[in-house]
Design a protein around this motif. Structure first.
Motif, PDB file in Angstrom:
ATOM      1  N   ALA B  49      19.976  -2.251  41.529  1.00  0.00           N
ATOM      2  CA  ALA B  49      18.538  -2.246  41.235  1.00  0.00           C
ATOM      3  C   ALA B  49      17.765  -3.083  42.245  1.00  0.00           C
ATOM      4  O   ALA B  49      18.329  -3.915  42.957  1.00  0.00           O
ATOM      5  CB  ALA B  49      18.302  -2.788  39.834  1.00  0.00           C
ATOM      6  N   LEU B  50      16.468  -2.797  42.291  1.00  0.00           N
ATOM      7  CA  LEU B  50      15.554  -3.584  43.120  1.00  0.00           C
ATOM      8  C   LEU B  50      14.613  -4.325  42.169  1.00  0.00           C
ATOM      9  O   LEU B  50      13.970  -3.713  41.329  1.00  0.00           O
ATOM     10  CB  LEU B  50      14.755  -2.634  44.020  1.00  0.00           C
ATOM     11  CG  LEU B  50      13.607  -3.240  44.810  1.00  0.00           C
ATOM     12  CD1 LEU B  50      14.127  -4.247  45.827  1.00  0.00           C
ATOM     13  CD2 LEU B  50      12.826  -2.134  45.531  1.00  0.00           C
ATOM     14  N   ILE B  51      14.585  -5.637  42.298  1.00  0.00           N
ATOM     15  CA  ILE B  51      13.682  -6.424  41.455  1.00  0.00           C
ATOM     16  C   ILE B  51      12.492  -6.858  42.308  1.00  0.00           C
ATOM     17  O   ILE B  51      12.685  -7.475  43.364  1.00  0.00           O
ATOM     18  CB  ILE B  51      14.398  -7.665  40.885  1.00  0.00           C
ATOM     19  CG1 ILE B  51      15.581  -7.241  40.017  1.00  0.00           C
ATOM     20  CG2 ILE B  51      13.426  -8.529  40.082  1.00  0.00           C
ATOM     21  CD1 ILE B  51      16.387  -8.401  39.474  1.00  0.00           C
ATOM     22  N   LEU B  52      11.303  -6.535  41.854  1.00  0.00           N
ATOM     23  CA  LEU B  52      10.091  -7.003  42.535  1.00  0.00           C
ATOM     24  C   LEU B  52       9.484  -8.057  41.629  1.00  0.00           C
ATOM     25  O   LEU B  52       9.062  -7.738  40.496  1.00  0.00           O
ATOM     26  CB  LEU B  52       9.119  -5.848  42.765  1.00  0.00           C
ATOM     27  CG  LEU B  52       9.694  -4.758  43.682  1.00  0.00           C
ATOM     28  CD1 LEU B  52       9.925  -3.480  42.920  1.00  0.00           C
ATOM     29  CD2 LEU B  52       8.768  -4.511  44.847  1.00  0.00           C
ATOM     30  N   ILE B  73      22.144  -6.078  43.570  1.00  0.00           N
ATOM     31  CA  ILE B  73      20.731  -6.224  43.192  1.00  0.00           C
ATOM     32  C   ILE B  73      19.974  -6.855  44.366  1.00  0.00           C
ATOM     33  O   ILE B  73      20.395  -7.877  44.898  1.00  0.00           O
ATOM     34  CB  ILE B  73      20.589  -7.125  41.938  1.00  0.00           C
ATOM     35  CG1 ILE B  73      21.245  -6.456  40.724  1.00  0.00           C
ATOM     36  CG2 ILE B  73      19.122  -7.445  41.657  1.00  0.00           C
ATOM     37  CD1 ILE B  73      21.319  -7.329  39.492  1.00  0.00           C
ATOM     38  N   SER B  74      18.883  -6.208  44.778  1.00  0.00           N
ATOM     39  CA  SER B  74      18.019  -6.776  45.824  1.00  0.00           C
ATOM     40  C   SER B  74      16.773  -7.354  45.166  1.00  0.00           C
ATOM     41  O   SER B  74      16.323  -6.844  44.134  1.00  0.00           O
ATOM     42  CB  SER B  74      17.596  -5.692  46.806  1.00  0.00           C
ATOM     43  OG  SER B  74      18.715  -5.028  47.306  1.00  0.00           O
ATOM     44  N   ASN B 109      11.113   0.694  51.757  1.00  0.00           N
ATOM     45  CA  ASN B 109      11.932   1.838  52.174  1.00  0.00           C
ATOM     46  C   ASN B 109      13.375   1.403  52.463  1.00  0.00           C
ATOM     47  O   ASN B 109      14.317   2.156  52.255  1.00  0.00           O
ATOM     48  CB  ASN B 109      11.298   2.466  53.422  1.00  0.00           C
ATOM     49  CG  ASN B 109      11.845   3.855  53.678  1.00  0.00           C
ATOM     50  OD1 ASN B 109      12.263   4.534  52.738  1.00  0.00           O
ATOM     51  ND2 ASN B 109      11.855   4.272  54.912  1.00  0.00           N
ATOM     52  N   LYS B 110      13.535   0.161  52.910  1.00  0.00           N
ATOM     53  CA  LYS B 110      14.880  -0.360  53.219  1.00  0.00           C
ATOM     54  C   LYS B 110      15.779  -0.330  51.992  1.00  0.00           C
ATOM     55  O   LYS B 110      16.990  -0.237  52.095  1.00  0.00           O
ATOM     56  CB  LYS B 110      14.778  -1.835  53.655  1.00  0.00           C
ATOM     57  CG  LYS B 110      14.182  -2.058  54.989  1.00  0.00           C
ATOM     58  CD  LYS B 110      14.295  -3.514  55.393  1.00  0.00           C
ATOM     59  CE  LYS B 110      13.468  -4.410  54.502  1.00  0.00           C
ATOM     60  NZ  LYS B 110      13.203  -5.736  55.044  1.00  0.00           N
ATOM     61  N   PHE B 111      15.154  -0.450  50.827  1.00  0.00           N
ATOM     62  CA  PHE B 111      15.951  -0.555  49.596  1.00  0.00           C
ATOM     63  C   PHE B 111      16.085   0.790  48.878  1.00  0.00           C
ATOM     64  O   PHE B 111      16.718   0.887  47.846  1.00  0.00           O
ATOM     65  CB  PHE B 111      15.307  -1.569  48.644  1.00  0.00           C
ATOM     66  CG  PHE B 111      15.090  -2.904  49.284  1.00  0.00           C
ATOM     67  CD1 PHE B 111      16.160  -3.769  49.463  1.00  0.00           C
ATOM     68  CD2 PHE B 111      13.850  -3.283  49.751  1.00  0.00           C
ATOM     69  CE1 PHE B 111      15.978  -4.992  50.077  1.00  0.00           C
ATOM     70  CE2 PHE B 111      13.657  -4.499  50.363  1.00  0.00           C
ATOM     71  CZ  PHE B 111      14.731  -5.363  50.529  1.00  0.00           C
ATOM     72  N   SER B 112      15.440   1.806  49.464  1.00  0.00           N
ATOM     73  CA  SER B 112      15.443   3.111  48.820  1.00  0.00           C
ATOM     74  C   SER B 112      16.776   3.818  49.013  1.00  0.00           C
ATOM     75  O   SER B 112      17.354   3.790  50.088  1.00  0.00           O
ATOM     76  CB  SER B 112      14.319   3.960  49.424  1.00  0.00           C
ATOM     77  OG  SER B 112      14.587   5.316  49.229  1.00  0.00           O
ATOM     78  N   GLY B 113      17.263   4.469  47.952  1.00  0.00           N
ATOM     79  CA  GLY B 113      18.510   5.236  48.060  1.00  0.00           C
ATOM     80  C   GLY B 113      18.241   6.699  48.293  1.00  0.00           C
ATOM     81  O   GLY B 113      19.135   7.530  48.211  1.00  0.00           O
ATOM     82  N   SER B 114      16.992   7.062  48.598  1.00  0.00           N
ATOM     83  CA  SER B 114      16.626   8.470  48.696  1.00  0.00           C
ATOM     84  C   SER B 114      17.011   9.088  50.025  1.00  0.00           C
ATOM     85  O   SER B 114      16.868  10.272  50.215  1.00  0.00           O
ATOM     86  CB  SER B 114      15.116   8.615  48.515  1.00  0.00           C
ATOM     87  OG  SER B 114      14.466   7.957  49.575  1.00  0.00           O
ATOM     88  N   GLY B 115      17.509   8.291  50.924  1.00  0.00           N
ATOM     89  CA  GLY B 115      17.919   8.832  52.217  1.00  0.00           C
ATOM     90  C   GLY B 115      16.782   8.908  53.200  1.00  0.00           C
ATOM     91  O   GLY B 115      16.917   9.494  54.265  1.00  0.00           O
TER      92      GLY B 115
END
Lengths: 244, 185
Positions: B49-52, B73-74, B109-115
């Motif tokens: 997961a990405l926590i903001l 987790i980022s 975008n760095k944390f996105s898993g969408s490719g």
């Protein structure tokens, strides 16, 4: 037009003025201090200063050239081993009395600027462990390696050959670790300088570590390329298993 | 480190609305929204997961940092009005009040898993991270091989890649790297 890129590195000669030599490469100043040369060097040449301070000029020039240029390599057979071990011992003392306290002081400054941060706490722990290993390495050399030079004319040297060979091999491995760990520390700090940090402080720390790393490499060159081969030869040990 | 879902922890609704829009465009699912730090039990359930999170809640991240590396987790710090001293290493990146939309997109975008963005050649693969954790905790190649069910040859190959990517060769250096990056305690 002179091709700057193909210009050969100028070697230091006994007739060169020491102030010119140091002006070209100020990093050599700490080497000169280790020989007890400090005050009133004026316009004197290296040879003149050596004469005044009762220092072997050829040996000092060999040491300065080795530190000044990675391409330079002194004639192994001509280096006086007693002078060399004396210089290496003084270098150890310099690390213990100057470089290591300086690194601790810089780390203390980092701790004050970035209190309780994981980076600084972890770096401090790593540095302490590194310094402990370095002290152990210095002690190993001064107890097990350097005294061998004084035993070279002793008739019992054949009996000690086996132990000597084992210790020299250990020395190679220790050098590899000491150099790699300091280089890794530099790399990790570069990669993790925090945003908004006191950059001058990190610069000072990295500069000191980098200078220390170069000193370690040059120090190991003296030992691995001059001292060890001479000891292997004089103790009649096959050197094939000791190539680095 | 790629995240498929995200959690936003910030007291201002306008921040939540803005980030939701950016995260949706990056195809990162928003799992939960909080105006203050949620119960610790919830944190323990998050992974990949990405926590903001508002940087003023940095102590909450500090308390849970042992989970970060282990659960992929980022954490991105939302740094709009903080005058506190906090450990910047707790965060993978920061979003500031004057970042424009493109900058925010590029950071997230760095944390996105969408490719949308290929992983860079110097990032460790999940398997290399597994090997690094075991190297850093003192395991031999044989022990790593047994532990991960891979051959010793594969372990050695992973170790070579780790050294090349990180520029770190010694076990002490790799351990230091793993601790700083929360891969091990």
């Amino acid at each position: 037009m002179e091709d700057l890129f193909s210009k050969k590195h100028e070697l230091i000669h006994p007739d060169d003025k020491l102030c010119d030599v140091l002006g070209r490469n100020i990093d050599l100043l700490s080497i000169v201090f280790r020989f007890g040369i400090s005050a009133n060097m004026g316009q004197d040449s290296v040879a003149e200063i050596c004469l005044k301070n009762r220092i072997d000029a050829d040996f000092l020039v060999s040491v300065l050239n080795t530190y000044d240029s990675t391409d330079y390599f002194p004639n192994t057979d001509s280096v006086n081993l007693a002078l060399l071990t004396d210089f290496l011992t003084k270098t150890h003392l310099h690390h213990k009395q100057v470089t290591i306290p300086l690194l601790h002081s810089l780390m203390q400054n980092l701790k004050e600027k970035l209190p309780n941060t994981k980076l600084v706490v972890t770096l401090e722990k790593y540095l302490k462990e590194y310094v402990n290993k370095l002290h152990a390495h210095i002690e190993f050399e001064e107890i097990n390696i350097f005294p061998l030079v004084g035993k070279l004319n002793n008739s019992s040297k054949t009996d000690e050959a086996k132990t000597t060979a084992k210790n020299l091999k250990k020395l190679f491995n220790q050098h590899a670790n000491v150099e790699t760990e300091i280089s890794d520390l530099i790399m990790i700090i570069i990669q993790h300088i925090p945003a908004h940090a006191d950059l001058q402080l990190f610069h000072d720390m990295l500069h000191t570590l980098s200078h220390f790393e170069k000193e370690q490499i040059d120090h190991a060159r003296f030992e691995d390329k001059i001292l060890v081969p001479r000891l292997l030869e004089l103790f009649g040990i096959n050197s094939r298993n000791h190539a680095r | 480190m790629h995240a498929n879902s995200s959690v936003i922890i910030h007291p201002w609704p306008i921040v939540q609305i803005g980030l939701r829009s950016v995260l949706q465009s990056l195809k990162i699912e928003i799992r939960e929204l909080f105006t203050e730090c949620p119960d610790c039990k919830i944190f323990a359930e998050w992974s990949d997961a990405l926590i903001l999170i508002d940087v003023n809640y940095w102590k909450y991240i500090l308390k849970h940092q042992k989970f970060l590396g282990k659960r992929n987790i980022s954490v991105v710090g939302l740094n709009f009005n903080s005058h506190q001293n906090f450990d910047v290493l707790l965060f993978n990146d920061f979003i500031y009040h004057n970042d424009n939309q493109n900058i925010i997109l590029s950071k997230l975008n760095k944390f996105s898993g969408s490719g949308n963005q290929k992983s860079t050649s110097y990032q460790l693969s999940p398997r290399e991270s597994d090997v690094l954790k075991l190297v850093a905790t003192g395991h031999s190649n044989k022990q790593i091989s047994d532990n991960l069910f891979i051959s010793i040859h594969t372990v050695i190959t992973h170790r070579k890649h780790i050294t090349t990517k990180l520029g770190i060769k010694s076990i002490s250096g790799l351990t230091l790297y793993a601790v700083i990056n929360n891969l091990i305690d």
